[in-house]
Design a protein around this motif. Structure first.
Motif, short mmCIF file in Angstrom:
data_model
loop_
_atom_site.label_atom_id
_atom_site.label_comp_id
_atom_site.label_asym_id
_atom_site.label_seq_id
_atom_site.Cartn_x
_atom_site.Cartn_y
_atom_site.Cartn_z
N GLU A 124 67.39 6.86 14.86
CA GLU A 124 66.17 6.40 15.51
C GLU A 124 65.10 5.90 14.53
OE1 GLU A 124 64.51 8.12 18.99
OE2 GLU A 124 66.02 9.70 18.98
N LYS A 170 62.97 2.69 14.90
CA LYS A 170 61.96 2.52 15.96
C LYS A 170 60.56 2.96 15.53
CE LYS A 170 63.34 4.63 19.78
NZ LYS A 170 64.12 5.46 20.70
N ASP A 197 58.98 4.76 26.30
CA ASP A 197 60.41 4.59 26.55
C ASP A 197 60.68 5.12 27.96
OD1 ASP A 197 63.31 4.59 25.41
OD2 ASP A 197 63.04 6.60 26.23
#
Ligand code: G1P
Length: 290
Positions: free
Chosen positions: A168, A171, A259
């Protein structure tokens, strides 16, 4: 150490287009999407006020006027509720005092660093906080309050940092960590959205910052970085070595409400903490047999 200068102002960058939540955000700012019955921006404002912040600066853009209305007096609503003797407790914390709140415009989406720089004349020459409302951080006390306690001890710049899965890192802003002492870790470097293979760690920035005003001078000439945007992470990275810089491990739960899955998780989590609706939701979840 003499006690650090107090942090009185918080900046809320709220100019983003919210494209990840279309069509819900076509006509409504993403910051107004509710988790249960409070818009995301309300959680961020409550967190700031709990931490002792006195002045709130919203960096807005076109189509965001619902945020201004939300924190304003709602004359007709309040008057009608009063006449009908309705309980106004649900409106608590939504009407901010005159002079407590300022709005500045970011005219073009040039990046988070540019958004923060747009607030410079209201922030002035004082340390300030930045809160990204789509990161919902739930703790007792709240994240900014926890960071303020750490700031009183070490001063300088403090960013909240939390571990995420390696894959991740692309991001988020990522910390290059040094020595750790309790909840504080020395920051040696900061990189915006690195590939997992190049990331210096898996410690991500979940959108809570206490910054010294010099970052505004750096932002003035900061070039574009990751994604072709002016990045706050890059400007902060230039301050490392010139001022104390720490990452703070927050004690609480994080939901990335930018998200869709994170948003739904936050809704379930906070709904289950509400005595009035939790039993119904719990029995519904039990029936799903998952
Ligand atoms: C921004 C910041 C990033 C941070 C993230 C938190 O990125 O640039 O450093 O980790 O918020 O959500 P954005 O989500 O705006 O791309």
């Amino acid at each position: 150490m003499t006690s650090p200068r107090p942090v009185r102002t918080a900046v809320f960058p709220v100019a983003g287009l919210g494209t990840r939540f279309l069509p819900a955000t076509k006509a409504i700012p993403k910051e107004m999407l509710p988790i249960v019955d409070r818009p995301l921006i309300q959680y961020a404002v409550d967190e700031a006020l709990e931490a002792g912040i006195e002045q709130l600066v919203f960096v807005t853009g076109r189509g965001k006027s619902a945020i201004e209305d939300h924190f304003d007096m709602a004359y007709e609503l309040e008057d009608t509720m009063e006449a009908r003797q309705k309980d106004k407790a649900a409106l608590e914390g939504t009407r901010l005092a005159p002079g407590q709140i300022a709005y500045v415009r970011q005219q073009e989406p040039l990046g988070l660093g540019h958004a923060v720089w747009c607030a410079r004349s209201v922030v002035g020459n004082e340390p300030f906080a930045v809160i990204l409302p789509d990161e919902l951080l739930i703790g007792t006390p709240g994240c900014m309050s926890q960071m303020m306690s750490a700031y009183e001890k070490v001063g300088g710049n403090i960013v909240c940092a939390l571990e995420v899965a390696r894959e991740e890192t692309r991001k988020y802003g990522i910390v290059d960590p040094g020595e750790t002492d309790g909840a504080l870790t020395e920051v040696r470097g900061l990189v915006e959205k690195p590939d997992p293979a190049d990331a210096p760690s898996n410690l991500m920035l979940p959108g809570r910052y206490i910054l010294q005003p010099q970052v505004m001078d750096i932002l003035k000439t900061q070039g574009v970085g990751a994604g072709g945007e002016i990045q706050l992470t890059d400007a902060m990275a230039s301050m490392i070595g010139t001022q104390p810089f720490h990452a703070f491990t927050f004690d609480g739960v994080r939901h990335d409400c930018g998200d869709k899955a994170g948003f739904v998780n936050a809704t379930i989590d906070l709904a289950l903490q509400r005595e009035d609706i939790a039993p119904v939701i719990r029995s519904f979840l039990a029936k799903l047999n998952i």
